[in-house]
Design an enzyme around this catalytic site. Structure first.
Site, PDB file in Angstrom:
ATOM      1  N   THR A   1      10.466   0.664   5.787  1.00 40.24           N
ATOM      2  CA  THR A   1       9.987  -0.484   6.562  1.00 40.24           C
ATOM      3  C   THR A   1      10.248  -0.298   8.062  1.00 40.24           C
ATOM      4  O   THR A   1      11.318   0.155   8.458  1.00 40.24           O
ATOM      5  CB  THR A   1      10.704  -1.760   6.065  1.00 40.24           C
ATOM      6  OG1 THR A   1      10.580  -1.825   4.647  1.00 40.24           O
ATOM      7  CG2 THR A   1      10.129  -3.006   6.704  1.00 40.24           C
ATOM      8  N   ASN A   2       9.293  -0.682   8.876  1.00 40.47           N
ATOM      9  CA  ASN A   2       9.423  -0.586  10.338  1.00 40.47           C
ATOM     10  C   ASN A   2      10.033  -1.834  10.960  1.00 40.47           C
ATOM     11  O   ASN A   2       9.914  -2.903  10.391  1.00 40.47           O
ATOM     12  CB  ASN A   2       8.038  -0.357  10.949  1.00 40.47           C
ATOM     13  CG  ASN A   2       7.657   1.108  10.934  1.00 40.47           C
ATOM     14  OD1 ASN A   2       8.484   1.964  11.240  1.00 40.47           O
ATOM     15  ND2 ASN A   2       6.420   1.383  10.574  1.00 40.47           N
TER      16      ASN A   2
ATOM     17  N   ARG B   1       0.811  -1.217   0.000  1.00 42.40           N
ATOM     18  CA  ARG B   1       0.000   0.000   0.000  1.00 42.40           C
ATOM     19  C   ARG B   1       0.841   1.263   0.000  1.00 42.40           C
ATOM     20  O   ARG B   1       0.536   2.210  -0.728  1.00 42.40           O
ATOM     21  CB  ARG B   1      -0.970  -0.055   1.162  1.00 42.40           C
ATOM     22  CG  ARG B   1      -1.966  -1.183   0.854  1.00 42.40           C
ATOM     23  CD  ARG B   1      -3.105  -1.231   1.762  1.00 42.40           C
ATOM     24  NE  ARG B   1      -2.660  -1.278   3.141  1.00 42.40           N
ATOM     25  CZ  ARG B   1      -3.501  -1.217   4.152  1.00 42.40           C
ATOM     26  NH1 ARG B   1      -4.783  -1.088   3.932  1.00 42.40           N
ATOM     27  NH2 ARG B   1      -3.052  -1.311   5.373  1.00 42.40           N
TER      28      ARG B   1
ATOM     29  N   ARG C   1       2.231  -3.877  10.251  1.00 47.06           N
ATOM     30  CA  ARG C   1       1.815  -4.086  11.636  1.00 47.06           C
ATOM     31  C   ARG C   1       0.321  -4.377  11.689  1.00 47.06           C
ATOM     32  O   ARG C   1      -0.476  -3.709  11.059  1.00 47.06           O
ATOM     33  CB  ARG C   1       2.126  -2.819  12.435  1.00 47.06           C
ATOM     34  CG  ARG C   1       2.117  -3.001  13.917  1.00 47.06           C
ATOM     35  CD  ARG C   1       3.035  -1.988  14.574  1.00 47.06           C
ATOM     36  NE  ARG C   1       2.631  -0.626  14.277  1.00 47.06           N
ATOM     37  CZ  ARG C   1       2.327   0.278  15.201  1.00 47.06           C
ATOM     38  NH1 ARG C   1       2.368  -0.045  16.481  1.00 47.06           N
ATOM     39  NH2 ARG C   1       2.009   1.506  14.869  1.00 47.06           N
TER      40      ARG C   1
ATOM     41  N   ASP D   1       8.161  -6.323  -6.407  1.00 50.72           N
ATOM     42  CA  ASP D   1       7.612  -7.059  -5.265  1.00 50.72           C
ATOM     43  C   ASP D   1       7.958  -8.536  -5.425  1.00 50.72           C
ATOM     44  O   ASP D   1       8.266  -9.004  -6.524  1.00 50.72           O
ATOM     45  CB  ASP D   1       6.097  -6.869  -5.161  1.00 50.72           C
ATOM     46  CG  ASP D   1       5.570  -7.106  -3.748  1.00 50.72           C
ATOM     47  OD1 ASP D   1       5.323  -6.120  -3.023  1.00 50.72           O
ATOM     48  OD2 ASP D   1       5.418  -8.287  -3.365  1.00 50.72           O
TER      49      ASP D   1
ATOM     50  N   HIS E   1      11.134   6.498  15.319  1.00 51.03           N
ATOM     51  CA  HIS E   1       9.747   6.452  14.865  1.00 51.03           C
ATOM     52  C   HIS E   1       8.993   5.501  15.780  1.00 51.03           C
ATOM     53  O   HIS E   1       9.131   4.296  15.681  1.00 51.03           O
ATOM     54  CB  HIS E   1       9.739   5.947  13.422  1.00 51.03           C
ATOM     55  CG  HIS E   1       8.384   5.958  12.785  1.00 51.03           C
ATOM     56  ND1 HIS E   1       7.575   7.053  12.795  1.00 51.03           N
ATOM     57  CD2 HIS E   1       7.719   4.993  12.105  1.00 51.03           C
ATOM     58  CE1 HIS E   1       6.461   6.772  12.138  1.00 51.03           C
ATOM     59  NE2 HIS E   1       6.523   5.523  11.715  1.00 51.03           N
TER      60      HIS E   1
HETATM   61  P1  NAI Z   1       2.028  -3.932   2.652  1.00 47.29           P
HETATM   62  O1  NAI Z   1       1.907  -5.253   3.307  1.00 47.29           O
HETATM   63  O2  NAI Z   1       0.867  -3.365   1.949  1.00 47.29           O
HETATM   64  O3  NAI Z   1       3.239  -3.990   1.608  1.00 47.29           O
HETATM   65  C1  NAI Z   1       4.430  -4.652   1.846  1.00 47.29           C
HETATM   66  C2  NAI Z   1       4.842  -5.307   0.539  1.00 47.29           C
HETATM   67  O4  NAI Z   1       6.160  -5.841   0.682  1.00 47.29           O
HETATM   68  C3  NAI Z   1       3.929  -6.455   0.128  1.00 47.29           C
HETATM   69  O5  NAI Z   1       3.412  -6.217  -1.168  1.00 47.29           O
HETATM   70  C4  NAI Z   1       4.851  -7.664   0.143  1.00 47.29           C
HETATM   71  O6  NAI Z   1       4.547  -8.618  -0.855  1.00 47.29           O
HETATM   72  C5  NAI Z   1       6.192  -7.005  -0.103  1.00 47.29           C
HETATM   73  N1  NAI Z   1       7.331  -7.848   0.254  1.00 47.29           N
HETATM   74  C6  NAI Z   1       7.461  -8.683   1.318  1.00 47.29           C
HETATM   75  N2  NAI Z   1       8.660  -9.287   1.275  1.00 47.29           N
HETATM   76  C7  NAI Z   1       9.292  -8.826   0.174  1.00 47.29           C
HETATM   77  C8  NAI Z   1      10.555  -9.077  -0.391  1.00 47.29           C
HETATM   78  N3  NAI Z   1      11.410  -9.927   0.172  1.00 47.29           N
HETATM   79  N4  NAI Z   1      10.882  -8.422  -1.533  1.00 47.29           N
HETATM   80  C9  NAI Z   1      10.022  -7.555  -2.120  1.00 47.29           C
HETATM   81  N5  NAI Z   1       8.821  -7.276  -1.614  1.00 47.29           N
HETATM   82  C10 NAI Z   1       8.463  -7.902  -0.480  1.00 47.29           C
HETATM   83  O7  NAI Z   1       2.557  -2.926   3.765  1.00 47.29           O
HETATM   84  P2  NAI Z   1       2.539  -1.324   3.739  1.00 47.29           P
HETATM   85  O8  NAI Z   1       1.342  -0.851   4.436  1.00 47.29           O
HETATM   86  O9  NAI Z   1       2.818  -0.885   2.349  1.00 47.29           O
HETATM   87  O10 NAI Z   1       3.796  -0.997   4.675  1.00 47.29           O
HETATM   88  C11 NAI Z   1       5.098  -1.331   4.268  1.00 47.29           C
HETATM   89  C12 NAI Z   1       6.106  -1.081   5.395  1.00 47.29           C
HETATM   90  O11 NAI Z   1       6.241   0.306   5.644  1.00 47.29           O
HETATM   91  C13 NAI Z   1       5.723  -1.717   6.731  1.00 47.29           C
HETATM   92  O12 NAI Z   1       6.894  -2.213   7.355  1.00 47.29           O
HETATM   93  C14 NAI Z   1       5.182  -0.551   7.531  1.00 47.29           C
HETATM   94  O13 NAI Z   1       5.275  -0.748   8.921  1.00 47.29           O
HETATM   95  C15 NAI Z   1       6.112   0.535   7.048  1.00 47.29           C
HETATM   96  N6  NAI Z   1       5.643   1.907   7.240  1.00 47.29           N
HETATM   97  C16 NAI Z   1       6.551   2.827   7.688  1.00 47.29           C
HETATM   98  C17 NAI Z   1       6.212   4.144   7.857  1.00 47.29           C
HETATM   99  C18 NAI Z   1       7.241   5.126   8.319  1.00 47.29           C
HETATM  100  O14 NAI Z   1       6.895   6.225   8.713  1.00 47.29           O
HETATM  101  N7  NAI Z   1       8.509   4.799   8.278  1.00 47.29           N
HETATM  102  C19 NAI Z   1       4.842   4.602   7.589  1.00 47.29           C
HETATM  103  C20 NAI Z   1       3.967   3.579   7.066  1.00 47.29           C
HETATM  104  C21 NAI Z   1       4.372   2.271   6.902  1.00 47.29           C
END
Ligand code: NAI
Length: 306
Positions: free
Chosen positions: A117-118, A10, A80, A31, A173
């Site tokens: 990533t978190n 997302r 998360r 991905d 964060h």
């Molecule tokens: P999401 O689950 O929608 O997307 C994560 C994607 O990573 C998925 O499409 C998954 O298939 C992919 N993925 C998993 N393993 C992989 C790999 N080895 N190689 C390539 N792709 C892989 O999660 P979302 O909501 O997009 O969040 C992503 C990350 O960002 C999370 O860790 C979240 O906690 C973090 N985050 C950090 C923020 C910040 O302020 N630093 C703010 C919002 C989210």
């Protein structure tokens, strides 16, 4: 220019849309899930004529397709879930991020890396360590988002335009982030002149829990619109060499009395990456809060490496 986004979830897919529709760069969405980034890229391409931009968007499962990117953003990981702490994500995400950073750099040796990533500060440290990149070329996004949340809550409380509010959040964060209310203003007027201590304390608390509040409401993952906007501000400042002064998670070597740690501090972002780190004069209380924040990151780095 070309921006690679690893993790087409997302945050990643919304960022792809922002980067293309702001006409900043061509985008490669990568991905691990087969077909998914290709489908998203096609969907975004079909919007191109309607949104009137000229950017190429590619979806892929192969790092070779990411070659010669100026910027690589890593959002890959497990999100998360309600009730799950950022710490629970630690080990799974550490491996994903380190592998992604190494693979991406192998094909784009001059790229600037932005980790998302978190747990953010820990992931940025581990990626810095694993890639051996100079510290100005690897950074984490959190402060721009946390500052935007703080600004939003101040604007809502005062009933003023969000764009008129400036605030900065330092530190890690998470629960131990350090919103600097002393520095928050509405067009130059300190919020300490406009709000009482108790109200400011409440806004600070809401900022600290900004991510959690959305997770609890949505019940299916976390925030992604504002995170994608925050990343795109960093991408834009780098690609357009804007030298914007933003809170960025960076590797510290003595600044703020901290060494060998990644934490959010004000940095100028330009075409080479982090141009310089700005050291603010902190009160004892603020400095202590930053130390606790750094200690939390340190403990988690140790835990991730166990
Ligand atoms: P999401 O689950 O929608 O997307 C994560 C994607 O990573 C998925 O499409 C998954 O298939 C992919 N993925 C998993 N393993 C992989 C790999 N080895 N190689 C390539 N792709 C892989 O999660 P979302 O909501 O997009 O969040 C992503 C990350 O960002 C999370 O860790 C979240 O906690 C973090 N985050 C950090 C923020 C910040 O302020 N630093 C703010 C919002 C989210």
């Amino acid at each position: 220019p070309r921006v690679t986004i690893v993790g087409a979830g997302r945050v990643g897919s919304t960022l792809a849309q922002r980067v293309a529709e702001k006409n900043l760069a061509d985008v490669v969405l990568l991905d691990i899930v087969e077909g998914m980034p290709q489908g998203l890229a096609l969907d975004l391409l079909e919007a191109r004529g309607l949104e009137l931009h000229h950017r190429q968007i590619i979806g892929t499962n192969n790092y070779a397709d990411t070659c010669d990117s100026q910027i690589v953003v890593i959002t890959a990981g497990v999100p998360r879930k309600p009730g799950m702490s950022r710490d629970d994500l630690l080990k799974t995400n550490a491996k994903i991020v380190v592998d992604a950073a190494k693979n991406a750099i192998a094909f784009s040796p001059n790229a600037i890396l932005i980790i998302v990533t978190n747990p953010l500060d820990v992931m940025t440290y581990l990626a810095w360590q694993a890639t051996g990149l100079p510290r100005y070329r690897i950074m984490g996004m959190a402060g721009v988002l946390d500052s935007a949340r703080f600004e939003t809550f101040i604007a809502l409380e005062l009933g003023v335009l969000p764009a008129d509010v400036q605030a900065v959040v330092l530190g890690s964060h998470g629960d131990l982030m350090v919103p600097l209310s002393r520095y928050a203003t509405v067009n130059g007027i300190p919020i300490t002149e406009l709000l009482d201590r108790e109200t400011i304390g409440r806004l600070v608390e809401r900022t600290r829990n900004g991510g959690g509040e959305i997770v609890e409401l949505m019940q299916t993952g976390g925030a992604f619109f504002a995170p994608a906007s925050a990343i795109s501000v960093m991408v834009e400042s780098i690609l357009l060499n804007q030298s914007r002064l933003l809170a960025v998670a960076t590797y510290l070597q003595g600044e703020y009395g901290l060494n060998d740690i990644v934490i959010g501090v004000p940095c100028r972002l330009g075409c080479a990456g982090i141009e310089n780190i700005v050291e603010l004069h902190l009160t004892d209380e603020e400095a202590e809060a930053l130390q606790s924040s750094a200690q939390w990151v340190r403990d988690n780095i140790t835990q991730a490496q166990e």
